[in-house]
Design a protein around this motif. Structure first.
Motif, short mmCIF file in Angstrom:
data_model
loop_
_atom_site.label_atom_id
_atom_site.label_comp_id
_atom_site.label_asym_id
_atom_site.label_seq_id
_atom_site.Cartn_x
_atom_site.Cartn_y
_atom_site.Cartn_z
N LEU A 75 -32.83 89.34 51.63
CA LEU A 75 -33.89 88.50 51.80
C LEU A 75 -35.17 89.06 53.18
CD1 LEU A 75 -33.81 85.44 50.29
CD2 LEU A 75 -35.17 87.83 48.87
N ASN A 76 -35.67 89.15 53.11
CA ASN A 76 -37.09 89.58 54.30
C ASN A 76 -38.14 88.03 54.10
OD1 ASN A 76 -35.32 91.47 55.81
ND2 ASN A 76 -37.19 93.19 54.68
N VAL A 77 -38.25 87.27 54.79
CA VAL A 77 -39.21 86.22 54.47
C VAL A 77 -40.08 86.59 56.28
CG1 VAL A 77 -39.83 84.05 54.82
CG2 VAL A 77 -37.71 84.69 54.26
N VAL A 78 -41.64 86.48 55.63
CA VAL A 78 -42.19 86.71 56.17
C VAL A 78 -43.43 85.71 55.92
CG1 VAL A 78 -44.31 88.72 56.82
CG2 VAL A 78 -42.80 89.38 55.22
N THR A 79 -43.74 85.71 57.61
CA THR A 79 -44.75 84.53 58.39
C THR A 79 -45.88 84.83 58.02
OG1 THR A 79 -44.31 84.57 59.98
CG2 THR A 79 -42.43 83.09 58.93
N ARG A 80 -46.96 83.61 58.02
CA ARG A 80 -48.30 83.95 58.23
C ARG A 80 -48.53 84.27 60.05
NH1 ARG A 80 -50.64 82.72 53.67
NH2 ARG A 80 -49.48 81.08 52.54
N ASP A 81 -47.75 84.44 60.98
CA ASP A 81 -48.20 84.81 62.14
C ASP A 81 -47.71 85.82 62.09
OD1 ASP A 81 -45.68 84.19 62.29
OD2 ASP A 81 -45.76 82.69 63.75
N GLY A 82 -47.13 86.68 60.82
CA GLY A 82 -46.75 88.35 61.04
C GLY A 82 -45.14 88.47 61.30
N ARG A 83 -45.02 87.39 61.82
CA ARG A 83 -43.13 87.66 62.31
C ARG A 83 -42.51 87.67 60.45
NH1 ARG A 83 -42.53 82.18 66.09
NH2 ARG A 83 -40.76 82.57 64.52
#
Length: 103
Positions: A75-83
């Protein structure tokens, strides 16, 4: 390895994974609770690589599969800060469904 839980926080699922931080491959556990997502390093002395992601900070969860002969799922988890954080997991589908239901 000890995870300090908040009041009323319950571990829903945990599994072995690794992360690449600053060109170092760190073995650890991905832990999903009813309040957040953790990555905890297995070896002592690597606590600076521990990660905590609150569900309201998750923008997207992307399933991936790499390799032809050796199939690596994760899984790739994308956060709201772009990481973006990549977690190779054998139980990718179960973790993905659980995380998607939480945010």
């Amino acid at each position: 390895m000890v995870v300090v839980l908040n009041p009323n926080e319950v571990v829903l699922k945990a599994g072995d994974t690794n992360q690449v931080f600053e060109n170092n491959k760190i073995d650890g556990k991905l832990i999903v609770t009813n309040q957040r997502l953790y990555f905890k390093a297995v070896k002592t002395g690597l606590e600076k690589f521990n990660l905590e992601i609150m569900f309201d900070n998750i923008l997207e969860v992307i399933y991936y599969s790499n390799g032809f002969l050796v199939n690596t799922k994760g899984l790739n988890v994308v956060t709201r800060d772009g990481r973006t954080f990549a977690f190779p997991l054998k139980q990718r589908d179960e973790f993905g469904q659980l995380i998607n239901s939480m945010y």
